[in-house]
Design a protein around this motif. Structure first.
Motif, PDB file in Angstrom:
ATOM      1  N   LEU A  73       0.834  -1.207   0.000  1.00 43.13           N
ATOM      2  CA  LEU A  73       0.000   0.000   0.000  1.00 43.13           C
ATOM      3  C   LEU A  73       0.867   1.255   0.000  1.00 43.13           C
ATOM      4  CD1 LEU A  73      -2.685  -1.213   2.566  1.00 43.13           C
ATOM      5  CD2 LEU A  73      -2.999  -0.934   0.102  1.00 43.13           C
ATOM      6  N   GLY A  74       1.964   1.213   0.750  1.00 43.16           N
ATOM      7  CA  GLY A  74       2.886   2.346   0.747  1.00 43.16           C
ATOM      8  C   GLY A  74       3.525   2.547  -0.613  1.00 43.16           C
ATOM      9  N   MET A  75       3.871   1.449  -1.282  1.00 42.47           N
ATOM     10  CA  MET A  75       4.447   1.536  -2.620  1.00 42.47           C
ATOM     11  C   MET A  75       3.459   2.165  -3.602  1.00 42.47           C
ATOM     12  SD  MET A  75       6.452  -2.098  -3.059  1.00 42.47           S
ATOM     13  CE  MET A  75       8.083  -2.369  -2.369  1.00 42.47           C
ATOM     14  N   GLU A  76       2.175   1.981  -3.333  1.00 47.55           N
ATOM     15  CA  GLU A  76       1.146   2.579  -4.195  1.00 47.55           C
ATOM     16  C   GLU A  76       0.958   4.072  -3.938  1.00 47.55           C
ATOM     17  OE1 GLU A  76      -2.039  -0.712  -5.657  1.00 47.55           O
ATOM     18  OE2 GLU A  76      -2.507   0.305  -3.778  1.00 47.55           O
ATOM     19  N   GLY A  77       1.656   4.571  -2.943  1.00 39.27           N
ATOM     20  CA  GLY A  77       1.561   5.992  -2.643  1.00 39.27           C
ATOM     21  C   GLY A  77       0.567   6.341  -1.562  1.00 39.27           C
ATOM     22  N   LYS A  78      -0.011   5.338  -0.917  1.00 41.89           N
ATOM     23  CA  LYS A  78      -0.967   5.598   0.152  1.00 41.89           C
ATOM     24  C   LYS A  78      -0.237   5.935   1.450  1.00 41.89           C
ATOM     25  CE  LYS A  78      -4.297   2.324  -1.848  1.00 41.89           C
ATOM     26  NZ  LYS A  78      -5.164   3.334  -2.485  1.00 41.89           N
ATOM     27  N   LYS A  79      -0.913   6.656   2.316  1.00 39.68           N
ATOM     28  CA  LYS A  79      -0.387   6.939   3.647  1.00 39.68           C
ATOM     29  C   LYS A  79      -0.782   5.775   4.545  1.00 39.68           C
ATOM     30  CE  LYS A  79      -0.239  10.522   7.226  1.00 39.68           C
ATOM     31  NZ  LYS A  79      -0.752  11.859   7.634  1.00 39.68           N
ATOM     32  N   VAL A  80       0.216   5.074   5.076  1.00 42.51           N
ATOM     33  CA  VAL A  80      -0.041   3.815   5.774  1.00 42.51           C
ATOM     34  C   VAL A  80       0.497   3.864   7.192  1.00 42.51           C
ATOM     35  CG1 VAL A  80       0.240   1.311   5.703  1.00 42.51           C
ATOM     36  CG2 VAL A  80       0.177   2.607   3.567  1.00 42.51           C
ATOM     37  N   HIS A  81      -0.372   3.547   8.148  1.00 34.56           N
ATOM     38  CA  HIS A  81       0.022   3.328   9.539  1.00 34.56           C
ATOM     39  C   HIS A  81      -0.146   1.844   9.843  1.00 34.56           C
ATOM     40  CE1 HIS A  81       0.341   7.534  11.017  1.00 34.56           C
ATOM     41  NE2 HIS A  81      -0.511   7.770  10.028  1.00 34.56           N
ATOM     42  N   LEU A  82       0.760   1.311  10.648  1.00 29.91           N
ATOM     43  CA  LEU A  82       0.726  -0.101  11.016  1.00 29.91           C
ATOM     44  C   LEU A  82       0.664  -0.198  12.531  1.00 29.91           C
ATOM     45  CD1 LEU A  82       1.055  -3.111  10.095  1.00 29.91           C
ATOM     46  CD2 LEU A  82       3.514  -2.766  10.280  1.00 29.91           C
ATOM     47  N   VAL A  83      -0.308  -0.946  13.029  1.00 25.80           N
ATOM     48  CA  VAL A  83      -0.521  -1.098  14.469  1.00 25.80           C
ATOM     49  C   VAL A  83      -0.209  -2.531  14.880  1.00 25.80           C
ATOM     50  CG1 VAL A  83      -2.273  -1.117  16.284  1.00 25.80           C
ATOM     51  CG2 VAL A  83      -2.253   0.728  14.592  1.00 25.80           C
ATOM     52  N   GLU A  84       0.663  -2.679  15.872  1.00 29.00           N
ATOM     53  CA  GLU A  84       1.031  -4.010  16.350  1.00 29.00           C
ATOM     54  C   GLU A  84       1.129  -3.997  17.871  1.00 29.00           C
ATOM     55  OE1 GLU A  84       1.889  -7.562  17.385  1.00 29.00           O
ATOM     56  OE2 GLU A  84       1.392  -7.171  15.278  1.00 29.00           O
ATOM     57  N   MET A  85       0.487  -4.971  18.520  1.00 29.74           N
ATOM     58  CA  MET A  85       0.470  -5.039  19.977  1.00 29.74           C
ATOM     59  C   MET A  85       1.827  -5.455  20.535  1.00 29.74           C
ATOM     60  SD  MET A  85      -2.254  -7.059  22.413  1.00 29.74           S
ATOM     61  CE  MET A  85      -1.857  -8.670  21.744  1.00 29.74           C
ATOM     62  N   ARG A  86       2.552  -6.292  19.794  1.00 25.26           N
ATOM     63  CA  ARG A  86       3.863  -6.743  20.265  1.00 25.26           C
ATOM     64  C   ARG A  86       4.911  -5.646  20.049  1.00 25.26           C
ATOM     65  NH1 ARG A  86       3.367 -12.213  16.799  1.00 25.26           N
ATOM     66  NH2 ARG A  86       2.638 -10.589  15.356  1.00 25.26           N
ATOM     67  N   ASP A  87       6.084  -5.896  20.607  1.00 31.94           N
ATOM     68  CA  ASP A  87       7.156  -4.903  20.505  1.00 31.94           C
ATOM     69  C   ASP A  87       7.955  -5.011  19.211  1.00 31.94           C
ATOM     70  OD1 ASP A  87       6.556  -3.753  22.958  1.00 31.94           O
ATOM     71  OD2 ASP A  87       7.877  -5.118  24.064  1.00 31.94           O
ATOM     72  N   GLU A  88       7.743  -6.065  18.447  1.00 31.53           N
ATOM     73  CA  GLU A  88       8.471  -6.232  17.198  1.00 31.53           C
ATOM     74  C   GLU A  88       7.524  -6.570  16.066  1.00 31.53           C
ATOM     75  OE1 GLU A  88      11.316  -9.333  17.609  1.00 31.53           O
ATOM     76  OE2 GLU A  88       9.856 -10.872  18.127  1.00 31.53           O
ATOM     77  N   LEU A  89       7.961  -6.223  14.878  1.00 27.93           N
ATOM     78  CA  LEU A  89       7.162  -6.467  13.689  1.00 27.93           C
ATOM     79  C   LEU A  89       7.624  -7.740  12.992  1.00 27.93           C
ATOM     80  CD1 LEU A  89       7.142  -2.823  12.277  1.00 27.93           C
ATOM     81  CD2 LEU A  89       5.268  -3.986  13.477  1.00 27.93           C
ATOM     82  N   ALA A  90       6.669  -8.426  12.389  1.00 28.01           N
ATOM     83  CA  ALA A  90       6.922  -9.624  11.576  1.00 28.01           C
ATOM     84  C   ALA A  90       7.833 -10.644  12.257  1.00 28.01           C
ATOM     85  CB  ALA A  90       7.510  -9.224  10.224  1.00 28.01           C
ATOM     86  N   PRO A  91       7.568 -11.014  13.501  1.00 29.10           N
ATOM     87  CA  PRO A  91       8.407 -12.041  14.127  1.00 29.10           C
ATOM     88  C   PRO A  91       8.265 -13.396  13.445  1.00 29.10           C
ATOM     89  CG  PRO A  91       6.478 -11.594  15.481  1.00 29.10           C
ATOM     90  CD  PRO A  91       6.481 -10.571  14.396  1.00 29.10           C
ATOM     91  N   ASP A  92       7.213 -13.562  12.632  1.00 27.30           N
ATOM     92  CA  ASP A  92       7.014 -14.815  11.909  1.00 27.30           C
ATOM     93  C   ASP A  92       7.759 -14.861  10.583  1.00 27.30           C
ATOM     94  OD1 ASP A  92       5.254 -12.730  11.237  1.00 27.30           O
ATOM     95  OD2 ASP A  92       3.718 -14.081  10.462  1.00 27.30           O
ATOM     96  N   ALA A  93       8.445 -13.766  10.229  1.00 27.55           N
ATOM     97  CA  ALA A  93       9.262 -13.769   9.014  1.00 27.55           C
ATOM     98  C   ALA A  93      10.587 -14.466   9.289  1.00 27.55           C
ATOM     99  CB  ALA A  93       9.502 -12.340   8.531  1.00 27.55           C
ATOM    100  N   ASN A  94      11.141 -15.096   8.266  1.00 25.31           N
ATOM    101  CA  ASN A  94      12.401 -15.804   8.483  1.00 25.31           C
ATOM    102  C   ASN A  94      13.568 -14.830   8.612  1.00 25.31           C
ATOM    103  OD1 ASN A  94      13.844 -15.498   5.839  1.00 25.31           O
ATOM    104  ND2 ASN A  94      12.142 -16.718   5.036  1.00 25.31           N
TER     105      ASN A  94
END
Length: 648
Positions: free
Chosen positions: A530-551
């Motif tokens: 969505l950001g690449m498309e030029g949209k203004k994007v906010h991301l909300v996450e309860m944990r302290d880190e993002l994408a912990p499920d990514a390798n």
């Protein structure tokens, strides 16, 4: 016959050796390296698979030539090591007997030796050897190689090259790129020497030329010597393409093939190994420019897996040879499919980095789309079942498709039922993200392979206990997947909310101000898009880190993209979805409104356990696979599906 890709399929003669096509298998590390540096049988089978698949050359990855100054855990070829020569000979033969040319990559890690083996508790006691005195970012001291040590290393290259020829290898690749020793001498960033090996470009190329002299003396004429270099180091302070051209010109008279890669492993992993966020062939321009200035054949590499693109590279003269690594993990048969005009059957690499992440985590190898990888020694043939049975597969996601395909190849009568009008399962949602489109294509490729193997598809058909009783299968594979997790948060059922799995169906609803609710892998990748498309994007996450499920290989590159395109809020617990955003509670307990007129719900998946429980006793043989067991990865779904079919 008329080849669909005639330039890609055309043979090429290099230093008197004829290679059957222009598709070469790039160096990839082995997985069962013995403690003394021998090639284990699993690695031999790993390399052999590429040869069977039609690659013209298969390069066995980094053989370290001088363990006295390079403590890396990699191959060594040394007659003083029991089984060293024998294991190399078996490997070269395993490649050659399928018509491919076996090549061995010779290397020295220089100052980055032991990067992944350093005992951090003792690193102050340790040192490594490089062009100049320095301290590595991890605190390890680097000492400048003396002239005597340089002479020993040069001699070692020649000695090992001679042994490689004796073992049956028919080409040598000298690794002078990616930040290893020869690259360190090329680089003005690393090389601060004031003797004949430092300063001018000619001096910085001296070590490489001496190495090439030693190798040529050992292997003789009419034996291809390939040199791998980074066309540009692609970081501030390193050399750029203009100097890369001059380096190529300095060494070309010593070599028969120039292999142009990019970047340095330590400072630009995503450049050397282009991620899904980059264009395919993003490094080809380096080879194309260097080829204009040298007379030897040039090879290129960098996220190449599309035969049409590779054909254009060869036809237009950008390069003479294309190298692939990950693409030949995903589909070792890619070259054969190209030469036999079956390119539509290619299983494309997803650039998900599962292969490299597994190597970093467990020193083994896996591939998301190819369950054979890392297990080649167990047998790569799918043998007919002694008793043909009726197999019902419930669910047409990646695991179900691969299970059905494998069972059909064994001769079973296979029926695959999918409750929706299109197979693919969770992969269907990837079609809206350009950098993940190959994941969507994967379902179509698996479906094509399954149909050609004889699988009967029944779409818009849900497998219930009653349906299974009517069909009375001998075996039932339950691949019913998972469903989006949509917790009872106020407003999460509103008209301004799009569940991430359905984004491909409802993307026209998404406004220019978006809150992505959930910072797991799916939420992060959607936010980047969505950001690449030029949209203004906010991301909300309860944990302290993002994408912990990514390798571990994908995640750092993902986080860089997030920094560029997304405003992230970690430690924020979503309390209510409103028309103007998501009301959150931060770590201090304060209420904060994260603004956005569209909310993407990306709060995870939940296994469809109720369906599984209903079907658990509906056949003599029942196997549950993929997300239906537990929410996991495509890798596991495919792997479990493959083995479920083999067990019937």
């Amino acid at each position: 016959m008329t080849r669909q890709f005639p330039h890609l399929c055309a043979p090429i003669k290099i230093a008197g050796v004829t290679f059957r096509n222009r598709m070469f298998s790039a160096p990839m590390g082995g997985t069962d390296i013995t403690n003394d540096g021998c090639i284990g049988p699993k690695s031999t089978a790993f390399y052999e698979l590429r040869a069977r698949g039609g690659a013209a050359a298969v390069t066995v990855s980094e053989c370290m030539v001088h363990p006295q100054t390079d403590g890396s855990h990699a191959y060594h070829l040394d007659t003083a090591i029991l089984n060293s020569l024998a294991s190399a000979t078996y490997t070269a033969d395993a490649i050659r007997r399928h018509g491919a040319i076996p090549s061995l990559e010779l290397s020295h890690s220089g100052m980055y030796a032991g990067t992944y083996m350093t005992d951090k508790t003792r690193q102050h006691e340790m040192c490594q050897w490089g062009p100049s005195d320095t301290v590595r970012p991890d605190g390890v001291q680097v000492k400048a190689l003396t002239r005597e040590m340089i002479a020993e290393i040069v001699a070692a290259y020649g000695r090992v090259a001679g042994l490689a020829k004796r073992a049956g290898f028919e080409m040598i690749m000298i690794h002078g790129g990616h930040g290893w020793l020869l690259n360190q001498f090329f680089s003005p960033y690393f090389n601060k020497r004031e003797d004949e090996y430092g300063g001018s470009l000619e001096n910085r190329c001296r070590l490489a030329c001496e190495v090439l002299d030693a190798v040529r003396a050992a292997v003789g004429p009419q034996f291809p010597i390939e040199f791998r270099m980074s066309g540009s180091e692609l970081f501030e302070g390193g050399y750029a393409l203009e100097e890369g051209v001059r380096i190529a010109q300095q060494i070309e008279s010593w070599i028969d093939l120039l292999h142009v890669s990019a970047g340095t492993y330590q400072r630009g992993f995503g450049d050397t190994h282009p991620s899904m966020f980059k264009e395919h062939g993003c490094n080809v321009y380096l080879a194309a420019e260097i080829k204009k200035h040298v007379s030897v054949p040039v090879a290129t590499i960098g996220a190449l897996n599309d035969p049409a693109q590779m054909e254009e590279i060869i036809a237009s003269g950008k390069a003479d040879v294309v190298y692939m690594a990950r693409a030949l993990l995903a589909d070792p048969e890619l070259p054969r499919k190209v030469t036999e005009n079956h390119s539509e059957e290619i299983v494309h690499c997803l650039r998900c980095f599962t292969c490299m992440a597994e190597r970093a985590a467990t020193a083994t190898r896996r591939c998301t789309v190819n369950p054979l990888i890392g297990r080649e020694i167990e047998g790569v043939e799918v043998y007919p079942a002694p008793v043909k049975k009726k197999v019902l597969v419930a669910g047409g996601g990646p695991g179900g498709l691969y299970a059905a395909y494998t069972a059909a190849r064994r001769g079973h009568h296979v029926i695959l039922c999918e409750k929706e009008s299109e197979v693919g399962g969770i992969l269907k949602s990837e079609q809206a993200l350009p950098f993940k489109y190959e994941m969507y294509q994967l379902a179509g490729t698996y479906a094509k392979l399954a149909r050609e193997a004889g699988v009967e598809f029944r779409l818009n058909t849900e497998v219930t206990a009653e349906y299974a009783a009517k069909e009375a299968p001998d075996a039932l594979i339950i691949a019913v997947g998972s469903s989006p997790l949509v917790p009872p948060i106020k407003g999460l059922d509103g008209d301004n909310v799009v569940v991430v799995n359905n984004y491909y169906l409802e993307k026209d609803k998404v406004t220019d101000d978006v809150v992505v609710f959930g910072g797991g892998l799916a939420g992060c990748e959607c936010a980047i898009h969505l950001g690449m498309e030029g949209k203004k994007v906010h991301l909300v996450e309860m944990r302290d880190e993002l994408a912990p499920d990514a390798n571990v290989r994908h995640r750092p590159l993902l986080l860089k993209e997030l920094d560029q395109y997304v405003t992230a809020h970690t430690g924020y617990r979503g309390m209510e979805v409103r028309k103007d955003g998501v009301l959150c509670q931060d770590k201090e307990g304060n209420e904060v409104l994260v603004p956005g007129t569209t909310v993407i719900c990306a709060l995870g998946q939940r296994s469809n356990t109720a369906v599984v429980e209903q079907l658990q006793d509906c056949a003599p043989f029942v196997r549950v696979i993929g997300d239906a067991v537990k929410v996991s990865t495509i890798t596991n779904a495919v792997y479990w599906g493959y083995h479920a079919a083999l067990d019937i």
